[in-house]
Design an enzyme around this catalytic site. Structure first.
Site, PDB file in Angstrom:
ATOM      1  N   ARG A 188      35.041  60.370  52.339  1.00 28.81           N
ATOM      2  CA  ARG A 188      34.250  59.540  53.256  1.00 28.81           C
ATOM      3  C   ARG A 188      34.751  58.110  53.378  1.00 28.81           C
ATOM      4  O   ARG A 188      34.183  57.293  54.102  1.00 28.81           O
ATOM      5  CB  ARG A 188      32.766  59.601  52.917  1.00 28.81           C
ATOM      6  CG  ARG A 188      32.381  59.040  51.600  1.00 28.81           C
ATOM      7  CD  ARG A 188      30.933  59.476  51.318  1.00 28.81           C
ATOM      8  NE  ARG A 188      30.422  58.778  50.177  1.00 28.81           N
ATOM      9  CZ  ARG A 188      29.997  57.522  50.228  1.00 28.81           C
ATOM     10  NH1 ARG A 188      30.028  56.861  51.354  1.00 28.81           N
ATOM     11  NH2 ARG A 188      29.558  56.947  49.133  1.00 28.81           N
ATOM     12  N   ILE A 207      23.357  54.246  47.981  1.00 28.18           N
ATOM     13  CA  ILE A 207      24.634  53.870  47.364  1.00 28.18           C
ATOM     14  C   ILE A 207      24.961  54.918  46.304  1.00 28.18           C
ATOM     15  O   ILE A 207      24.157  55.161  45.393  1.00 28.18           O
ATOM     16  CB  ILE A 207      24.518  52.465  46.717  1.00 28.18           C
ATOM     17  CG1 ILE A 207      24.337  51.397  47.795  1.00 28.18           C
ATOM     18  CG2 ILE A 207      25.713  52.151  45.822  1.00 28.18           C
ATOM     19  CD1 ILE A 207      25.480  51.265  48.782  1.00 28.18           C
ATOM     20  N   ASP A 208      26.101  55.554  46.431  1.00 29.16           N
ATOM     21  CA  ASP A 208      26.433  56.619  45.482  1.00 29.16           C
ATOM     22  C   ASP A 208      27.518  56.186  44.498  1.00 29.16           C
ATOM     23  O   ASP A 208      27.941  55.028  44.477  1.00 29.16           O
ATOM     24  CB  ASP A 208      26.815  57.897  46.232  1.00 29.16           C
ATOM     25  CG  ASP A 208      28.149  57.760  46.959  1.00 29.16           C
ATOM     26  OD1 ASP A 208      28.855  56.755  46.748  1.00 29.16           O
ATOM     27  OD2 ASP A 208      28.489  58.674  47.735  1.00 29.16           O
ATOM     28  N   SER A 209      27.949  57.144  43.685  1.00 33.38           N
ATOM     29  CA  SER A 209      28.883  56.808  42.606  1.00 33.38           C
ATOM     30  C   SER A 209      30.222  56.279  43.123  1.00 33.38           C
ATOM     31  O   SER A 209      30.829  55.408  42.517  1.00 33.38           O
ATOM     32  CB  SER A 209      29.105  58.031  41.709  1.00 33.38           C
ATOM     33  OG  SER A 209      29.522  59.131  42.486  1.00 33.38           O
TER      34      SER A 209
END
Lengths: 247, 82
Positions: free
Chosen positions: A179, B38-40
């Site tokens: 992404r 918000i991801d890793s």
């Protein structure tokens, strides 16, 4: 320079690019408009020849010495390129070696050297490259695997494990960074006419539907595609280029 | 960047989080990563920015204890001063 990529300003790095498949990839990426870091371990003359060929074609390249199996190789390769040409946006993990032997007799050293050079180096350099690629929201990692990573080849347990590891690594890292518009793909050549495959007999050629070995340029063509904007939705895959051998 | 103050750090982090897709309006000290989507991978990139710009290493085990924007700002602020 033809067909300059639309990606952010940056450069490409090809490991093991002083000869064979790596040299063909370096020349091909330069034709596509990339400034190319031409890594070599020992063959300085070969690397400089590749740089000269690229420059005489109107491109830009830099020969860079580093043994990729050395954990410090990334520090020798990335800063010189980044300082002069910007972020490394294309990384081709091509440097590889063989140390063949049947598993019952394969020495630890032969196992370790092949895994270090073919697999661990690809991991370390990819890890380093992803930092800049993620920030740039553009990146292309192409790992040169082998059909031996997908099917048995007696006498190459170490090489096969390294290449299968590379293929698995490719898919997982692709899923992690997709992404950020970074793609990570592998190319799995079959028999290609290089010094690494010297001594492989005619018997094997009969097992290839195309009845011939591939050329380094035919492998480079796959890498050029995967590195291009056109391949932006191709991610985590392994492109086999083997004249139909594993079909 | 030893003199970086909390406001400046928070502003820089806000900018980074926004670039990862978080809604600027929703970013404040108490906002947690999940609510900001918000991801890793975003946190890995945030750690990279923090290291490059403040010379502070945010390791994986450090990040496990950071649940909110404020936790991260405090972490960086404390270490950037020392």
């Amino acid at each position: 320079m033809a067909d300059v990529n639309d990606g952010p300003e940056g450069c490409a790095l090809v490991t093991g690019a002083s000869r064979g498949i790596g040299a063909a990839i370096a020349r091909g990426l330069a034709e596509d408009g990339w400034t190319v870091g031409v890594n070599y371990r020992k063959d300085q003359e070969g690397a400089e020849k590749v740089v000269e060929e690229i420059e005489s074609g109107g491109g830009s390249a830099l020969a860079l010495q580093a043994d990729v199996s050395d954990p410090a190789a990334a520090d020798a390769l990335f800063p010189p390129l980044e300082e002069r040409f910007g972020t490394v946006l294309v990384l081709v993990n091509n440097a590889g070696m063989r140390a063949d032997g049947l598993a019952p007799q394969l020495e630890d050293d032969a196992w370790d050297r092949v895994i270090d050079t073919n697999l661990s180096a690809a991991f370390r350099l990819t890890r380093r490259a992803l930092r800049g690629m993620m920030r740039a929201r553009f990146g292309r990692v192409v790992n040169i695997a082998s059909i031996v990573g997908q099917r048995a080849n007696p006498g190459q347990a170490n090489y096969a494990a390294s290449k299968a590891g590379m293929i698995a690594f490719t898919g997982t890292v692709a899923a992690e960074v997709a992404r950020r518009s970074v793609t990570v793909n592998a190319v799995a050549p079959g028999l290609v006419d290089t010094e690494l495959t010297e001594g492989i007999g005619d018997e094997l050629l009969r097992a290839i539907p195309a009845r011939r070995a591939g050329t380094p340029e035919e492998v480079a063509a796959c890498v050029r595609f995967l590195a291009s904007d056109a391949a932006s939705y191709v991610n985590g895959t392994t492109l086999t280029v083997d004249g139909g051998m594993t079909a | 960047m030893a003199s970086a103050d909390k406001d400046q750090i928070q502003e820089r982090m806000t900018e980074a989080l926004e670039s990862f897709g978080a809604d600027r309006e929703a970013i404040n000290r108490d906002a947690d990563w999940e609510s900001l989507d918000i991801d890793s991978l975003d946190l890995v990139e945030l750690a990279q920015i923090v290291e490059e710009e403040y010379g502070v290493q945010m390791k994986e085990e450090d990040m496990k204890n950071m649940k909110t924007v404020g936790d991260a700002v405090d972490f960086v602020s404390e270490r950037a001063k020392s």
